[in-house]
Design a protein around this motif. Structure first.
Motif, mmCIF file in Angstrom:
data_model
loop_
_atom_site.group_PDB
_atom_site.id
_atom_site.type_symbol
_atom_site.label_atom_id
_atom_site.label_comp_id
_atom_site.label_asym_id
_atom_site.label_seq_id
_atom_site.Cartn_x
_atom_site.Cartn_y
_atom_site.Cartn_z
ATOM 1 N N LEU A 57 -2.825 -1.459 11.552
ATOM 2 C CA LEU A 57 -1.820 -1.065 10.577
ATOM 3 C C LEU A 57 -0.615 -0.459 11.281
ATOM 4 C CD1 LEU A 57 -1.120 -0.699 7.530
ATOM 5 C CD2 LEU A 57 -2.094 1.601 7.710
ATOM 6 N N ALA A 58 0.578 -0.906 10.890
ATOM 7 C CA ALA A 58 1.822 -0.297 11.353
ATOM 8 C C ALA A 58 2.379 0.567 10.239
ATOM 9 C CB ALA A 58 2.836 -1.363 11.750
ATOM 10 N N VAL A 59 2.647 1.825 10.546
ATOM 11 C CA VAL A 59 3.199 2.786 9.582
ATOM 12 C C VAL A 59 4.645 3.066 9.974
ATOM 13 C CG1 VAL A 59 2.985 5.092 8.606
ATOM 14 C CG2 VAL A 59 0.925 3.821 9.247
ATOM 15 N N ARG A 81 -1.681 -6.172 11.650
ATOM 16 C CA ARG A 81 -2.229 -7.017 10.578
ATOM 17 C C ARG A 81 -1.600 -6.663 9.239
ATOM 18 N NH1 ARG A 81 -7.512 -6.471 9.227
ATOM 19 N NH2 ARG A 81 -7.804 -4.472 10.285
ATOM 20 N N GLY A 82 -1.227 -5.398 9.075
ATOM 21 C CA GLY A 82 -0.610 -4.941 7.845
ATOM 22 C C GLY A 82 0.497 -3.961 8.147
ATOM 23 N N PHE A 83 1.460 -3.861 7.222
ATOM 24 C CA PHE A 83 2.630 -3.019 7.432
ATOM 25 C C PHE A 83 2.892 -2.207 6.168
ATOM 26 C CE2 PHE A 83 2.875 -6.824 9.902
ATOM 27 C CZ PHE A 83 3.338 -6.432 11.151
ATOM 28 N N LEU A 84 3.238 -0.943 6.364
ATOM 29 C CA LEU A 84 3.667 -0.120 5.225
ATOM 30 C C LEU A 84 4.719 0.852 5.690
ATOM 31 C CD1 LEU A 84 2.374 2.969 5.474
ATOM 32 C CD2 LEU A 84 0.312 1.843 4.655
ATOM 33 N N ASP A 85 5.484 1.351 4.729
ATOM 34 C CA ASP A 85 6.435 2.411 5.037
ATOM 35 C C ASP A 85 6.103 3.624 4.185
ATOM 36 O OD1 ASP A 85 8.832 2.930 2.859
ATOM 37 O OD2 ASP A 85 7.888 0.980 2.611
ATOM 38 N N LEU A 104 6.219 -10.736 2.369
ATOM 39 C CA LEU A 104 5.843 -9.491 1.703
ATOM 40 C C LEU A 104 4.353 -9.383 1.436
ATOM 41 C CD1 LEU A 104 8.761 -8.943 -0.847
ATOM 42 C CD2 LEU A 104 8.461 -8.010 1.445
ATOM 43 N N THR A 105 3.602 -10.454 1.666
ATOM 44 C CA THR A 105 2.148 -10.371 1.454
ATOM 45 C C THR A 105 1.508 -9.414 2.460
ATOM 46 O OG1 THR A 105 1.648 -12.243 2.914
ATOM 47 C CG2 THR A 105 2.104 -12.731 0.591
ATOM 48 N N ARG A 106 2.146 -9.180 3.588
ATOM 49 C CA ARG A 106 1.585 -8.334 4.646
ATOM 50 C C ARG A 106 2.162 -6.923 4.617
ATOM 51 N NH1 ARG A 106 2.723 -11.307 10.015
ATOM 52 N NH2 ARG A 106 1.266 -9.762 10.833
ATOM 53 N N TYR A 107 2.930 -6.609 3.562
ATOM 54 C CA TYR A 107 3.628 -5.324 3.482
ATOM 55 C C TYR A 107 3.348 -4.647 2.145
ATOM 56 C CZ TYR A 107 7.565 -2.340 2.095
ATOM 57 O OH TYR A 107 8.330 -1.323 1.607
ATOM 58 N N ILE A 108 3.268 -3.309 2.198
ATOM 59 C CA ILE A 108 3.197 -2.527 0.967
ATOM 60 C C ILE A 108 4.044 -1.271 1.135
ATOM 61 C CG2 ILE A 108 1.049 -1.380 1.715
ATOM 62 C CD1 ILE A 108 0.287 -1.182 -1.255
ATOM 63 N N GLY A 109 4.853 -0.993 0.136
ATOM 64 C CA GLY A 109 5.637 0.236 0.157
ATOM 65 C C GLY A 109 4.799 1.407 -0.342
ATOM 66 N N THR A 110 4.882 2.540 0.337
ATOM 67 C CA THR A 110 4.118 3.725 -0.067
ATOM 68 C C THR A 110 4.996 4.965 0.074
ATOM 69 O OG1 THR A 110 3.166 4.586 2.024
ATOM 70 C CG2 THR A 110 2.158 2.587 1.080
ATOM 71 N N HIS A 111 4.566 6.039 -0.555
ATOM 72 C CA HIS A 111 5.291 7.304 -0.464
ATOM 73 C C HIS A 111 4.335 8.474 -0.652
ATOM 74 C CE1 HIS A 111 8.358 10.324 -2.312
ATOM 75 N NE2 HIS A 111 8.123 10.591 -1.043
ATOM 76 N N PRO A 112 4.013 9.194 0.417
ATOM 77 C CA PRO A 112 3.222 10.422 0.270
ATOM 78 C C PRO A 112 4.073 11.524 -0.323
ATOM 79 C CG PRO A 112 3.846 10.108 2.561
ATOM 80 C CD PRO A 112 4.350 8.910 1.817
ATOM 81 N N MET A 113 3.610 12.117 -1.416
ATOM 82 C CA MET A 113 4.375 13.167 -2.087
ATOM 83 C C MET A 113 4.086 14.512 -1.427
ATOM 84 S SD MET A 113 6.134 11.548 -4.295
ATOM 85 C CE MET A 113 6.791 12.909 -5.235
ATOM 86 N N ALA A 114 4.564 14.640 -0.197
ATOM 87 C CA ALA A 114 4.367 15.868 0.570
ATOM 88 C C ALA A 114 5.546 16.013 1.517
ATOM 89 C CB ALA A 114 3.058 15.816 1.351
ATOM 90 N N GLY A 115 5.819 17.224 1.909
ATOM 91 C CA GLY A 115 6.925 17.462 2.821
ATOM 92 C C GLY A 115 7.043 18.939 3.132
#
Length: 365
Positions: A57-59, A81-85, A104-115
Motif C-alpha cells: 500500500l502507498a499512502v 498494489r493499492g494507493f490512497l491519500d 481509479l480501481t487501484r485508488y481510494i480517497g481517505t481522510h483521517p479526522m485527526a490532527g
C-alpha cells in the motif's frame, strides 16, 4: 499488509508510518524534503531506503493541491498494489485523477479526522488516530469502481491505526468537513485576530472561554491555505450563512441599546434565538465513545503548578473509585496555580468532592 510506502512525512504521514511500523509493517518513507523523511525515520517511523519492488500500500500524505499528481506518479511507476491519500478534501483530487486518465480501481480517497495545531514529523504520534473517524470514499462508477483488494487494504490500514472507518461519498465528505473542520478554523482565526491589536489590559483578562475558541488558531497558515484552496465553495456557503446570523445578531444588539422598550424586547429575543439554536446544535456533537453527549457534573479543584500535582489528583480520584470522564484546566494569569475541572457522572460528584477534601484539596463551590 506487510509493506507500505508513505509519501509525505508531515504530521499525518509520520503518524501513519509510526502506527504501521509499531505493528510490524515494513514502512518506506519518501518526502520532497529528504531531511523531513530522515527525521521521521529517526523517530522510528520507517526507512528512507527505496523499496526493492512494489509495496502492498502507498499512502500519499501531501497537501491537497499535490495529491493527484503525486498519486498519478506513484501509479505510473507501479509503486504499490493499492494507493490512497489522506488529504482533507476528496472530490477535487479524484476529479483531477480522472482528468489525468489514472486507473481509479487501484485508488481510494481517505481522510483521517485527526490532527493537531503543530505540524511536521516531530509532531507525529502513533496514537493520533485511535478512536477517531477515518473516512473512506470508494468509487462505484462503472469502469472505475474501487477494487475490493484496495478497499480491504484501506480498511486494514484504518484498523492498524485503531481508527473507526466511515464510508462516504467524496463530495458529501467535502461539504461535511467544510462545516465541522474548515469553517471552525477560519472563525477561530478571526476571533484570535481581534486580539492582535487589543490593549494589554484586555488580553490579560483572557480566560478559558477565549482559550477554547482560539485554540486551533495556532495552526499553520500555509497548510490551511492549501486545504481551503481545495474546498472553497462549501466553506464559502457556510460562512455566508454564518454572516447572515452575524448580521441579525448585530441588529439585535443594536436594538438592545434603543430607548424603545419594544425594540429592546425584539433585540433580546433575537439574541436568545441564536443562543438557543447554538444549544441545540451543541447537543448534536457526539460525546464520549461517539454516544450522545452526557450531562456530567463538574467538580472544580484549585491546583498548584508543580510537578506531580495532576498525577496526584487523578490518583486520589481513582482511590475514591470515581472515573474521570473529561477534564479541563484553567490557568490563573500571573500565578503559579490554576483550576482543574473534573467532569464525572452526576451520582459520583458528591463522593468525589468529599474524598478530595479529605485528602487536602481545595474545592471551588
Amino acid at each position: 499488509m506487510r509493506t507500505a510506502l508513505v509519501i509525505g512525512t508531515g504530521l499525518i504521514g509520520t503518524s501513519v508510518a509510526l502506527a504501521l511500523a509499531g505493528r510490524g509493517v515494513r514502512v518506506h518513507l519518501s518526502d520532497h524534503d529528504p531531511d523531513r523523511a530522515r527525521t521521521a525515520a529517526a523517530l522510528g517511523a520507517g526507512s528512507v531506503q527505496e523499496p526493492e519492488g512494489p509495496v502492498d500500500l502507498a499512502v500519499v500524505a501531501v497537501p491537497p493541491a499535490h495529491v493527484a499528481r503525486t498519486v498519478a506518479e506513484a501509479i505510473a511507476r507501479g509503486a504499490a498494489r493499492g494507493f490512497l491519500d489522506v488529504a482533507s478534501v476528496k472530490g477535487g483530487p479524484r476529479r483531477e485523477l480522472e482528468a489525468l486518465g489514472c486507473d481509479l480501481t487501484r485508488y481510494i480517497g481517505t481522510h483521517p479526522m485527526a490532527g493537531a495545531e503543530r505540524s511536521g514529523p516531530l509532531a507525529g504520534t502513533a496514537d493520533l488516530f485511535e478512536g477517531r473517524p477515518w473516512v473512506l470514499t470508494p468509487t462505484s462508477a462503472a469502469g472505475a469502481a474501487t477494487d475490493t483488494e484496495v478497499l480491504n487494504l484501506a480498511l486494514e490500514l484504518v484498523a492498524l491505526c485503531r481508527a473507526v472507518p466511515v464510508v462516504m461519498d467524496a463530495d458529501a465528505h467535502d461539504r461535511a468537513v467544510a462545516l465541522v473542520s474548515h469553517t471552525p478554523q477560519l472563525l477561530s482565526s478571526m476571533v484570535a485576530a481581534r486580539l492582535e491589536d487589543a490593549d494589554e489590559a484586555a488580553v490579560r483578562l483572557c480566560g478559558q472561554g477565549i482559550r477554547d475558541v482560539t485554540r486551533i488558531a495556532a495552526s499553520d497558515p500555509g497548510m490551511w491555505v492549501d486545504i481551503l484552496s481545495a474546498n472553497p465553495g462549501p466553506v464559502a456557503d457556510i460562512l455566508a450563512a454564518v454572516a447572515a446570523d452575524l448580521d441579525e445578531t448585530v441588529r439585535s444588539l443594536r436594538a438592545l441599546q434603543s430607548a424603545d422598550e419594544d425594540k429592546r424586547g425584539d433585540g433580546a429575543q433575537g439574541i436568545e434565538d441564536v443562543l438557543r439554536r447554538g444549544n441545540a446544535g451543541r447537543e448534536r456533537v457526539p460525546g464520549k465513545h461517539g454516544a450522545a453527549p452526557a450531562a456530567y457534573e463538574t467538580v472544580a479543584v484549585f491546583i498548584g503548578d508543580q510537578p506531580g500535582e495532576l498525577a496526584r489528583i487523578f490518583a486520589d480520584a481513582g482511590r475514591a473509585g470515581v472515573n474521570i470522564e473529561d477534564v479541563r484546566i484553567e490557568h490563573a494569569t500571573g500565578q503559579q496555580s490554576g483550576l482543574i475541572q473534573l467532569f464525572v457522572e452526576p451520582q459520583a460528584a458528591p463522593g468525589l468532592t468529599a474524598a478530595l477534601r479529605e485528602r487536602g484539596w481545595s474545592i471551588r463551590q
